[in-house]
Design a protein around this motif. Structure first.
Motif: not given
Length: 66
Positions: A1-18
């Motif tokens: 199962m693929q991990n999906k990002l929740d744009p309302a709840r991103l870690s700092i690292e995920e936010a940087v990637k986005v």
């Protein structure tokens, strides 16, 4: 199962990637942390709503006249 990002709840690292995927050449963990220290919005659990964060960034750029 693929991990999906929740744009309302991103870690700092995920936010940087986005942000980088959206075209930012300067987004880094340190810059996002600095933005948070300067008042960028975060959720109660410390995650970032990328829409709210980008709106805050836009207001800051307009306020500075960049």
């Amino acid at each position: 199962m693929q991990n999906k990002l929740d744009p309302a709840r991103l870690s700092i690292e995920e936010a940087v990637k986005v942000l980088r995927a959206a075209g930012s050449n300067s987004a880094t963990k340190e810059i996002v942390q600095d933005d948070i220290a300067e008042g960028a919005p975060v959720n109660a659990d410390g995650t970032i709503n990328v829409v709210h964060f980008c709106a805050w960034l836009a207001r800051e750029v307009i306020a500075r006249g960049d």
